[in-house]
Write a protein that holds these residues in place. Structure first.
Motif, PDB file in Angstrom:
ATOM      1  N   MET A 343       0.824  -1.213   0.000  1.00 32.64           N
ATOM      2  CA  MET A 343       0.000   0.000   0.000  1.00 32.64           C
ATOM      3  C   MET A 343       0.855   1.259   0.000  1.00 32.64           C
ATOM      4  O   MET A 343       0.514   2.259  -0.650  1.00 32.64           O
ATOM      5  CB  MET A 343      -0.915  -0.013   1.218  1.00 32.64           C
ATOM      6  CG  MET A 343      -1.876   1.152   1.284  1.00 32.64           C
ATOM      7  SD  MET A 343      -2.909   1.092   2.750  1.00 32.64           S
ATOM      8  CE  MET A 343      -3.767   2.664   2.595  1.00 32.64           C
ATOM      9  N   SER A 344       1.970   1.229   0.717  1.00 32.11           N
ATOM     10  CA  SER A 344       2.867   2.386   0.726  1.00 32.11           C
ATOM     11  C   SER A 344       3.472   2.626  -0.649  1.00 32.11           C
ATOM     12  O   SER A 344       3.636   3.777  -1.072  1.00 32.11           O
ATOM     13  CB  SER A 344       3.964   2.183   1.765  1.00 32.11           C
ATOM     14  OG  SER A 344       4.768   1.060   1.432  1.00 32.11           O
ATOM     15  N   GLY A 345       3.801   1.542  -1.365  1.00 33.34           N
ATOM     16  CA  GLY A 345       4.312   1.708  -2.724  1.00 33.34           C
ATOM     17  C   GLY A 345       3.280   2.302  -3.656  1.00 33.34           C
ATOM     18  O   GLY A 345       3.593   3.191  -4.465  1.00 33.34           O
ATOM     19  N   ILE A 346       2.041   1.854  -3.547  1.00 32.61           N
ATOM     20  CA  ILE A 346       0.972   2.407  -4.383  1.00 32.61           C
ATOM     21  C   ILE A 346       0.734   3.866  -4.050  1.00 32.61           C
ATOM     22  O   ILE A 346       0.630   4.725  -4.932  1.00 32.61           O
ATOM     23  CB  ILE A 346      -0.322   1.577  -4.211  1.00 32.61           C
ATOM     24  CG1 ILE A 346      -0.109   0.156  -4.741  1.00 32.61           C
ATOM     25  CG2 ILE A 346      -1.495   2.244  -4.923  1.00 32.61           C
ATOM     26  CD1 ILE A 346      -1.288  -0.760  -4.482  1.00 32.61           C
ATOM     27  N   GLY A 347       0.652   4.181  -2.758  1.00 33.29           N
ATOM     28  CA  GLY A 347       0.372   5.552  -2.354  1.00 33.29           C
ATOM     29  C   GLY A 347       1.477   6.522  -2.719  1.00 33.29           C
ATOM     30  O   GLY A 347       1.214   7.673  -3.081  1.00 33.29           O
ATOM     31  N   ALA A 348       2.734   6.073  -2.638  1.00 37.45           N
ATOM     32  CA  ALA A 348       3.853   6.954  -2.943  1.00 37.45           C
ATOM     33  C   ALA A 348       4.041   7.164  -4.436  1.00 37.45           C
ATOM     34  O   ALA A 348       4.619   8.179  -4.854  1.00 37.45           O
ATOM     35  CB  ALA A 348       5.137   6.390  -2.333  1.00 37.45           C
ATOM     36  N   LEU A 349       3.564   6.244  -5.261  1.00 37.31           N
ATOM     37  CA  LEU A 349       3.857   6.291  -6.692  1.00 37.31           C
ATOM     38  C   LEU A 349       2.665   6.661  -7.564  1.00 37.31           C
ATOM     39  O   LEU A 349       2.851   6.999  -8.732  1.00 37.31           O
ATOM     40  CB  LEU A 349       4.390   4.931  -7.158  1.00 37.31           C
ATOM     41  CG  LEU A 349       5.762   4.529  -6.641  1.00 37.31           C
ATOM     42  CD1 LEU A 349       6.058   3.071  -6.982  1.00 37.31           C
ATOM     43  CD2 LEU A 349       6.835   5.429  -7.237  1.00 37.31           C
TER      44      LEU A 349
END
Length: 468
Positions: A343-349
């Motif tokens: 989820m952090s990867g999706i939110g950051a990118l």
């Protein structure tokens, strides 16, 4: 002399704007994750089915995304500062009036439609302003701003659980109306940015035509075209892949945020421990999102962020399959930790991928079209899951299977399409280089042998560069 109200990009005030964006994202994007706390009580008070109750979060999330074009119009007319403050007022008004709702239909309009529209205005306007304040460190700024979502995911469920026990859902919604007024404070610090780009020259108005003026439908069509990037969608293949992939992905992405808490409670997890699961996801994202932003901001990943995004979506879909195996609390805690990584990867990118795909001056239009299309997926996804629950006698396993299917298929589609587009681009460059060499070859043949003058050597080189 520059007016005092203007600030330069990457200056000291940019970090104040970043802080305001963090708070705004926490208040807006973080709020829908706590709706699952109220799901069971709303269903009981209104004597509604799963599918009927699911329309409340779906309407709120859909309007949160679909209001992009209207937000773009308001930003162009009044600026980001006024639009963020207007969004805070609307979000507060929706929650306050929603606390007096007597039917689900009234709740749909107040806490769903009005609050969702207000959150959309505040969220998108702050993101747009952040894109103008940060240019060189844009990826890092977007990742740090998304930490606000993590803070919201961590704090909203805890606050909701406490207020729900003390005041009930009506009193809680009334308190939330006051909390959303903080968006007005965040909007007040968004000073306009002083840009060094020359204003775009515009031609004078066309001469009056003898044909009758276009009707209202044609005017609406022009307005939609000016604020939605249909032309970019048609001509930019990378943006087309990103848009279609994200729209398909959204059909499964919000489901764990809505149904994880009811799922845990159904399997014997205590209510406060079930609410703690969402807080674990939010707390983990506080540290993981900046880390993901730092990784994505490295020069090594400048042209490969879309592949990292596809990988994050794939991991997110595979992680949801854990919930289909068991509902033990310790296993769910492990699920939340692994889920936080993806989820952090999706939110950051997610926003950085769009910025890498289209020019910055077209970002607002491109993001507006993307959010409108995503809103369709968000509108139908929770009711689909609710209908699935009603048809399967409240078997939440099918909901997580559904979420995994959409996420995994979207990741495979985007990753495969990006690879195909990259291969096609390489072939086009190779063909252009070969054509340039072919055009330059006759010039070399026409030059006399043994002539070493500088003018004779320079002519073929000029033809080669011009052809490329």
């Amino acid at each position: 002399m520059m007016p005092r109200a203007l600030e330069r990009a990457e200056g000291p005030w940019a970090w104040v704007v970043l802080l305001a964006t963090v708070v705004t994202q926490g208040l807006t994007l973080g709020f829908p994750t706590c709706i699952g706390i109220f799901f069971t009580q709303l269903q009981r008070d209104f004597q509604a089915s799963n599918s009927e109750t699911s329309w409340f979060p779906s309407i709120q999330l859909a309007v949160l995304h679909a209001g992009g074009p209207l937000c773009s119009i308001l930003v162009g007319r009044f600026g980001c500062r006024a639009t963020v403050m207007l969004g805070g007022l609307l979000a507060s008004l929706g929650m306050v009036t929603g606390s007096f709702s007597r039917t689900l239909s009234q709740l749909y309009v107040t806490a769903g439609l009005i609050t969702g529209l207000g959150m959309c205005f505040s969220f998108l306007s702050s993101i747009t302003m952040l894109g103008y304040y940060f240019t060189r460190r844009q990826a890092l700024a977007n990742a740090l701003a998304s930490v606000g979502v993590s803070l919201g995911i961590m704090l909203w469920p805890l606050l909701s659980r406490y207020l729900l026990e003390e005041l009930g859902w009506r009193g809680t919604f009334l308190i939330f109306g006051g909390v959303f007024l903080h968006c007005c404070v965040c909007g007040a610090v968004l000073r306009p940015v002083a840009t060094t780009v020359a204003p775009e020259t515009r031609e004078g108005p066309p001469p009056p035509s003898k044909t009758p003026a276009p009707g209202c439908l044609a005017a609406c069509g022009r307005s939609i075209q000016s604020h939605l990037a249909f032309d970019i969608l048609r001509h930019n293949a990378s943006y087309r892949v990103v848009t279609l992939g994200m729209v398909w992905m959204i059909l499964g992405f919000p489901l764990p945020h809505i149904f994880l808490v009811p799922y845990a409670m159904q399997h014997g997890v205590e209510e406060h421990r079930a609410a703690l699961l969402m807080s674990i996801i939010g707390f983990s994202n506080i540290f993981l999102r900046p880390l993901a932003g730092l990784v994505a901001g490295r020069q090594d990943f400048t042209g490969h962020r879309k592949y990292l995004f596809s990988l994050a979506v794939l991991l997110n879909g595979l992680t949801n399959l854990v919930c289909t195996a068991s509902a033990d609390f310790r296993l769910l805690v492990g699920y939340c930790l692994v889920y936080s990584v993806s989820m952090s990867g999706i939110g950051a990118l997610i926003f950085q991928v769009v910025m890498d795909t289209v020019p910055m001056d077209q970002f607002s239009r491109a993001l507006g079209l993307l959010t409108v299309l995503e809103s369709i997926s968000i509108l139908i996804s929770p009711p689909m899951a609710g209908f699935l629950l009603d048809a399967s006698n409240n078997n939440f396993t099918y909901v997580f299977y559904m979420s995994s299917f959409f996420l995994i298929s979207a990741a495979l589609y985007m990753g495969g399409s990006f690879c195909a587009l990259r291969k096609k681009e390489r072939q086009a460059r190779r063909a252009a280089a070969e054509a340039a060499i072919t055009e330059a070859a006759p010039e070399r043949d026409l030059s006399p042998e043994g002539t070493d003058g500088p003018s004779k050597r320079l002519c073929p080189e000029i033809m080669y560069v011009t052809s490329v």
